[in-house]
Design a protein around this motif. Structure first.
Motif: not given
Length: 357
Positions: A7-23
């Motif tokens: 579980r992690a918090t990310v900024d609610d901005r376009p593309g940020y979830l994609a960066v996390l999943t790519a990592s």
């Protein structure tokens, strides 16, 4: 491969979830399920992942942080975590329908809580949420204190917990409103809340009934107008529609011989009664009225009001059996009888007879 929950918090901005999943993908971490919880601090992403056996908790946290995640929480998961979350929630709801007393265990299972403690809280206690605790009302009285040190509770989880509490409350109320009525002549009836499946049987009872004698309130109107009112009340969350059913029948085969309705009008509840001809003057109306009054009292109403024909002495006697004398207002051939439910002066205006369209 090993199962982990992240579980992690990310900024609610376009593309940020994609960066996390790519990592995570760059480290051969396979995402099996993901839930997104919206919070004021950002989007809290909850992952169930399958990671290489060589990866440690620190490795996963590092991968999350490289993917712009923060406030990470990582824990080993079990195979049961593979269950689809909506399916899991429905299974828990089904358990509550069968056993509303299992609310504490259901909350512990759904939230992964470290403890769920029942406390005899005062009736004024309200639901609330902090980072690691929740307070939820128990429909039977008191409240549940739910504790989970990690990860922090999210608003979405609090909303889900409240929904389960509301379901348990509804089931408990319906179960508590079922009763067997043994009449003085030995006949038995079942008193229970009406449901949408009862509308046909209600219409059949209205067709069997003679004119307005033996009615209180809206049941003195035409059958079509009354059915409109009943259909609305079946789906009204705060009101109550009780039916008296000949004992022995269940489901669509029930024969309804009496009906009582409670319409909530602020602090005052409006009641109406109708009993089939051959069942009148046998205590059915009194039993329905007493249960409606008890429900209104539990729901916070301070009084009941009934609009009756001025010459209907039988119904007036039924209202008098509650042994709570109140005010009587007469307008031509119509009387409005107010029955107090609290032992203090009532400073509310009685509702006027409802109209149907």
């Amino acid at each position: 491969m090993a199962l982990w929950r992240i579980r992690a918090t990310v900024d609610d901005r376009p593309g940020y979830l994609a960066v996390l999943t790519a990592s995570l993908a760059l480290r051969a971490v396979n995402i099996l399920a993901v839930q997104v919880h919206t919070t004021e601090a950002g989007a809290v992403d909850d992952f169930l992942v399958d990671a290489p056996e060589s990866m440690t908790e620190a490795d996963l946290i590092a991968a999350v942080e490289r993917g712009r995640g923060r406030d990470s929480w990582v824990s080993r998961a079990e195979a049961r975590g593979l269950a689809d979350q909506p399916t899991r929630a429905l299974a828990l709801a089904n358990r509550l329908v069968r056993d509303p007393e299992a609310l504490g265990d259901v909350l512990r299972t759904m939230l992964g809580a470290s403890s769920v403690t029942w406390r005899p809280a005062p009736t004024t206690a309200t639901a609330g949420r902090a980072a690691d605790t929740m307070r939820l009302p128990d429909p039977a009285g008191g409240c549940y204190d739910v504790v989970r040190r990690e990860p922090s509770f999210t608003p979405a989880e609090f909303a889900r917990a409240q929904a389960l509490v509301e379901l348990a409350t509804a089931v408990s109320r319906r179960s508590g409103d079922h009763a067997t009525l043994l009449l003085a002549d030995g006949a038995e009836l079942v008193l229970r809340p009406a449901g949408a499946d009862d509308l046909g049987a209600l219409r059949a009872m209205l067709d069997r009934c003679s004119a307005p004698e033996g009615t209180v309130g809206a049941f003195g109107r035409s059958v079509p107008a009354t059915m409109v009112r009943l259909r609305r009340l079946v789906h009204q969350p705060r009101g109550l529609l009780l039916v008296a059913v000949e004992s022995g029948g269940t489901g669509d085969g029930d024969r309804i011989v009496g009906v009582g309705q409670l319409v909530v009008e602020g602090a005052v509840g409006e009641v109406a009664l109708l009993v089939e001809d051959v069942w009148r003057r046998r205590g059915v109306g009194t039993a329905l009225l007493r249960r409606l009054a008890a429900h209104a009292g539990r729901s916070g109403q301070v009084a009941l009001v009934a609009h009756v024909a001025a010459d209907d002495l039988g119904i007036l006697r039924t209202l008098a059996r509650l042994r709570r004398p109140g005010s009587v207002d007469r307008d031509g051939e119509l009387m409005s009888v107010t029955v107090p439910l609290v032992d203090r002066p009532i400073d509310v205006a009685a509702p006027t007879p409802a109209t149907t369209t």
